[in-house]
Motif scaffolding. Structure first.
Motif, PDB file in Angstrom:
ATOM      1  N   SER A   8       0.814  -1.228   0.000  1.00 38.41           N
ATOM      2  CA  SER A   8       0.000   0.000   0.000  1.00 38.41           C
ATOM      3  C   SER A   8       0.842   1.271   0.000  1.00 38.41           C
ATOM      4  O   SER A   8       0.293   2.356   0.122  1.00 38.41           O
ATOM      5  N   SER A   9       2.162   1.120  -0.134  1.00 36.47           N
ATOM      6  CA  SER A   9       3.072   2.267  -0.016  1.00 36.47           C
ATOM      7  C   SER A   9       2.787   3.033   1.274  1.00 36.47           C
ATOM      8  O   SER A   9       2.563   4.234   1.278  1.00 36.47           O
ATOM      9  N   THR A  54      -0.445   5.053   1.393  1.00 32.61           N
ATOM     10  CA  THR A  54      -0.565   6.249   0.556  1.00 32.61           C
ATOM     11  C   THR A  54      -0.953   5.955  -0.884  1.00 32.61           C
ATOM     12  O   THR A  54      -1.228   6.878  -1.640  1.00 32.61           O
ATOM     13  N   SER A  55      -0.964   4.688  -1.279  1.00 34.98           N
ATOM     14  CA  SER A  55      -1.292   4.372  -2.674  1.00 34.98           C
ATOM     15  C   SER A  55      -2.772   4.633  -2.939  1.00 34.98           C
ATOM     16  O   SER A  55      -3.599   4.596  -2.030  1.00 34.98           O
ATOM     17  N   SER A 100      -4.970   1.667  -1.897  1.00 31.42           N
ATOM     18  CA  SER A 100      -5.346   1.570  -0.477  1.00 31.42           C
ATOM     19  C   SER A 100      -6.256   2.726  -0.059  1.00 31.42           C
ATOM     20  O   SER A 100      -7.272   2.511   0.604  1.00 31.42           O
ATOM     21  N   THR A 159      -0.507  -1.315 -12.983  1.00 34.51           N
ATOM     22  CA  THR A 159       0.407  -1.858 -11.978  1.00 34.51           C
ATOM     23  C   THR A 159       1.690  -2.332 -12.641  1.00 34.51           C
ATOM     24  O   THR A 159       1.747  -2.503 -13.861  1.00 34.51           O
TER      25      THR A 159
END
Length: 196
Positions: free
Chosen positions: A84-85, A88-89, A92, A114
């Motif tokens: 999900s970084s 922050t993605s 998510s 992706t």
């Protein structure tokens, strides 16, 4: 000495005392104000580490899911951070998908660009990803997948977080050749193994 002169001197002395008290009070208030503003500015100027915020937010959910499905909490949390970084993605934040879980049906899915690795080369492709109603639902589905699917038996049999991370990669969860190492780096750089 004349009574009037004495009275005048007392008034002047009294005025000087009042002026001194006033002067020192102003200096004291200015001093406190400077200290307060300096500390206030320091608190606002310190960068907030979004990684620590993510860990604090997701840790209880990861521990709960890991306990329910007999997984390593460190791996669950680190993998969610990676996928999900750190929350922050777009996947998510917009679709509550914290593990990059793809969808097999058109319902409850979103097509998104992706990166995948094919024969060692990174390519960009459009893939359908699952959409969840909450972070809890995303973690629960991940736990169910890794905790019950025969494909991930090696993950469940792992003796420590390193074995589990390598098993996740070997079982085909991700195509990134460095996937396991990335999970392990997150665990070790944030002391997440203390959760296991």
């Amino acid at each position: 000495m004349d009574k009037r002169v004495k009275k005048r001197r007392r008034r002047n002395t009294k005025k000087r005392k009042i002026n001194r008290v006033f002067f020192f009070s102003v200096i004291f208030i200015v001093f406190l104000s400077l200290i307060f503003n300096k500390n206030k500015d320091r608190n606002y100027s310190e960068p907030v580490d979004y990684r620590d915020e993510y860990i604090n937010m997701a840790k209880p959910i990861a521990i709960k899911v890991a306990k329910k499905y007999d997984l390593f909490p460190s791996v669950v949390l680190a993998q969610s951070a990676l996928e999900s970084s750190w929350g922050t993605s777009g996947l998510s934040s917009d679709y509550n998908n914290y593990f990059g879980i793809k969808s097999n049906s058109s319902s409850n899915s979103k097509d998104l660009m992706t990166s995948e690795f094919v024969k060692g080369k990174e390519i960009k492709i459009n893939q359908p990803f699952r959409e969840y109603t909450s972070i809890n639902e995303s973690f629960e589905h991940y736990g169910l997948l890794i905790g019950t699917a025969p494909r991930y038996e090696a993950v469940r049999d792992a003796k420590d977080y390193k074995q589990a991370a390598y098993a996740i990669k070997k079982c085909g969860y991700a195509t990134d050749p460095k996937y396991a190492e990335k999970i392990i780096i997150i665990i070790e750089s944030h002391d997440l193994d203390e959760l296991d």
